[in-house]
Design an enzyme around this catalytic site. Sequence first.
Site, short mmCIF file in Angstrom:
data_model
loop_
_atom_site.label_atom_id
_atom_site.label_comp_id
_atom_site.label_asym_id
_atom_site.label_seq_id
_atom_site.Cartn_x
_atom_site.Cartn_y
_atom_site.Cartn_z
N GLU A 50 19.67 38.93 175.13
CA GLU A 50 18.85 36.92 175.92
C GLU A 50 17.93 36.85 175.21
O GLU A 50 16.93 37.82 175.42
CB GLU A 50 19.18 36.88 177.15
CG GLU A 50 18.60 35.70 177.60
CD GLU A 50 19.20 35.71 179.03
OE1 GLU A 50 19.38 36.35 180.02
OE2 GLU A 50 18.80 33.95 179.74
N ARG A 281 22.82 52.76 181.64
CA ARG A 281 21.51 52.08 180.84
C ARG A 281 20.21 52.91 180.91
O ARG A 281 20.81 54.22 181.48
CB ARG A 281 20.54 51.07 181.29
CG ARG A 281 20.15 51.24 183.12
CD ARG A 281 19.63 50.63 183.93
NE ARG A 281 20.29 48.65 183.25
CZ ARG A 281 19.59 48.06 183.01
NH1 ARG A 281 18.69 47.87 182.50
NH2 ARG A 281 20.45 46.50 182.51
N LYS A 291 12.21 43.67 182.60
CA LYS A 291 11.45 42.49 181.78
C LYS A 291 10.26 42.02 183.21
O LYS A 291 9.37 41.39 183.07
CB LYS A 291 12.49 41.15 181.66
CG LYS A 291 13.44 41.84 180.16
CD LYS A 291 13.97 40.02 179.77
CE LYS A 291 14.79 40.45 179.10
NZ LYS A 291 16.35 40.12 178.51
P1 ATP Z 1 18.55 40.60 181.83
O1 ATP Z 1 18.13 41.08 182.88
O2 ATP Z 1 17.21 39.51 181.13
O3 ATP Z 1 19.68 40.34 181.46
P2 ATP Z 1 18.53 43.00 179.70
O4 ATP Z 1 17.28 43.89 180.14
O5 ATP Z 1 19.74 43.32 180.54
O6 ATP Z 1 18.06 41.75 180.87
P3 ATP Z 1 19.65 41.56 177.65
O7 ATP Z 1 18.65 40.52 176.31
O8 ATP Z 1 20.47 40.72 178.25
O9 ATP Z 1 18.27 42.38 178.85
O10 ATP Z 1 20.34 42.56 176.87
C1 ATP Z 1 20.68 42.59 175.75
C2 ATP Z 1 21.60 44.07 175.66
O11 ATP Z 1 21.02 45.25 175.95
C3 ATP Z 1 22.28 44.26 176.62
O12 ATP Z 1 23.59 44.49 176.46
C4 ATP Z 1 22.04 45.36 177.93
O13 ATP Z 1 23.15 46.18 178.45
C5 ATP Z 1 21.25 46.12 177.26
N1 ATP Z 1 20.32 47.16 177.85
C6 ATP Z 1 19.21 46.35 177.91
N2 ATP Z 1 18.14 47.65 178.87
C7 ATP Z 1 18.65 48.43 178.79
C8 ATP Z 1 18.61 50.01 178.68
N3 ATP Z 1 17.55 49.97 180.02
N4 ATP Z 1 19.30 50.56 178.81
C9 ATP Z 1 20.73 49.99 178.07
N5 ATP Z 1 21.04 49.23 177.23
C10 ATP Z 1 20.24 48.03 178.08
#
Ligand code: ATP
Length: 585
Positions: A50, A281, A291
């Site tokens: 996002e 994750r 974030k």
């Molecule tokens: P939000 O809380 O805004 O959703 P987010 O960290 O999940 O934050 P996204 O932009 O939705 O941000 O993440 C993009 C992709 O990265 C998603 O598929 C998410 O699952 C993955 N992702 C985010 N954080 C992690 C992490 N700590 N480890 C592995 N994958 C991650």
Amino acid sequence: MAGSFQASLHPMTSAATPPPPAANFIRNIVDDDNRAGKWAGRVETRFPPEPNGYLHYGHAKSICLNFGLAKQYGGVCHLRFDDTNPEKENQEYVESIIEAVRWLGFEWGEHLYFASGYFDTMYACAEALIEAGKAYVDSQSAEEMRANRGTLSDPGVASPWRERSVDENLALFRRMKAGDFPDGAHVLRAKIDMTSPNINLRDPAIYRIRHATHHRTGDTWCLYPMYTFAHPIEDAIERITHSICTLEFEDQRPFYDWLLDALATAGRFPRPLPQQIEFARLNLTYVVLSKRKLIQLVDEGHVSGWDDPRLPTLVGARRRGFTAEGFHLFAERIGVAKADSWIDMSVLEECMREHLNEAAPRRIAVLDPLKLVITNYPEGASERCQAPNHPLKPELGARDIPFGRELWIEREDFMETPSKGFRRLYPENTVRLRYGYVVKCTGCEKDAAGNVTAVFAEYFPDSKSGTPGADNYKTKGNLHWISVAHACSAEVRLYDRLFSHPHPGQRRDGDPEAVERDFLDDINPDSVRVIEAKLEPALRDAKPEDRFQFERHGYFVADRHDAKVGAPVFNRTVTLKDSWAKGGK
Ligand code: ATP
Ligand code: MG
């Protein structure tokens, strides 16, 4: 000392023989699908950020997984911006994400997509659900909806609007789109089961009214799809085979499947349908990856910006000198699992060291300079010594480093009164000046406060490294040095971990003060130290992002923004050894 090349050189880093990917549960699923002929061998994944923030180390895991999997199976991975929430997203983030994924070494070719590009299709899907009797316009207030949702132990209560007719729903939904209602007046909900034990199936909202300007579609829409509705549709439109996401979406999978099944039944998408697969994750010690906390660190000025080398963003990592190859190695080494766990920061740092050990040429820098005068070396004279650029790669050749009567050495390499086991310079001791001569210390000079201001020594003219006489000298100490007359002075930033506790802000057992701990209280006060160092002349011409091992010190990178050819500025990427291990700092 920079002596342990062989020991720490991991076979996985050898460029000639990339390691075969280790099996994991996701690869097993893909293999099973391929054997069963589900997708006729096609593997198509996506990385769906996002655009509401900068990417961080956790995203690197997801990027390496999604792009890596596609690559291993000869498939493709899409870069898709999940920009369904107009309020938090912007173009600056889009650009930084594109740059970060490229920097990690991945390409998506023509497969760059925006969820907002599918708003028409998503809207049509919503109408199709209404027509199939599988969605309705609810006119309860947000509070009523929340109250009627029920709890884990109590079933939900059906909305009084749940049994609206298809025609009435369609007419209302079209008026929602036309802008006839204010925010919150109505929502469109999927009609599934208000008594489901899975709360996500209790008629989840799928469209809401938001009179907001979107960074790509402007004011075209005042109606936006919910993420949980949009995401499966995006996957289906792009014919994604394996939709990999983090564990918190596990409870959403039944809705993902329900929705795509309903839309396939309505003839909107062909089968087979994309499959959602969850993995754990990345949780990493000594950083924060949320974030909200990253924004707080930047906004409150605890770091210098989004690309501060201490911040676990990918722009920060790049500026720090971390490498894409190091992240690939890290992703491969930590693997993917179905249960959450913590990875220690030292694992990531070690991956960076392993790659840099291979890739970084060696150079010499004196970080805390003290003058050494070779009293029997002629004044004004100088000569060249040869230093190999890489001890394991003779093909990278050698360079000249000038030697003279006055040299900079590290202050910690001299002790007037040596402590037990100290083998470097002290009066009467002999050491080798690496790539140069063997010298014998004859004394030192001090200021009124007792600080050593210069050290004196005599050299043995027949002891020069690389000459036959050199072998006649046995010394225990082996020091690096730089000719005072030729040294280049430069700013060097010694970066270290941003937090001094493995779980910033988390409660520590047995620590009564830490019950309500703020993660900011765990910031490491020594996370950066800026010094003026003496560099060997060859480093004067370093280009931004050139990386080196400074012998005995660690890996350093010329700063992307502040370094210029002729005026270097270096950032420490990582020390040669893990200084945080066992008790650490
Ligand atoms: P939000 O809380 O805004 O959703 P987010 O960290 O999940 O934050 P996204 O932009 O939705 O941000 O993440 C993009 C992709 O990265 C998603 O598929 C998410 O699952 C993955 N992702 C985010 N954080 C992690 C992490 N700590 N480890 C592995 N994958 C991650
Ligand atoms: Mg997310």
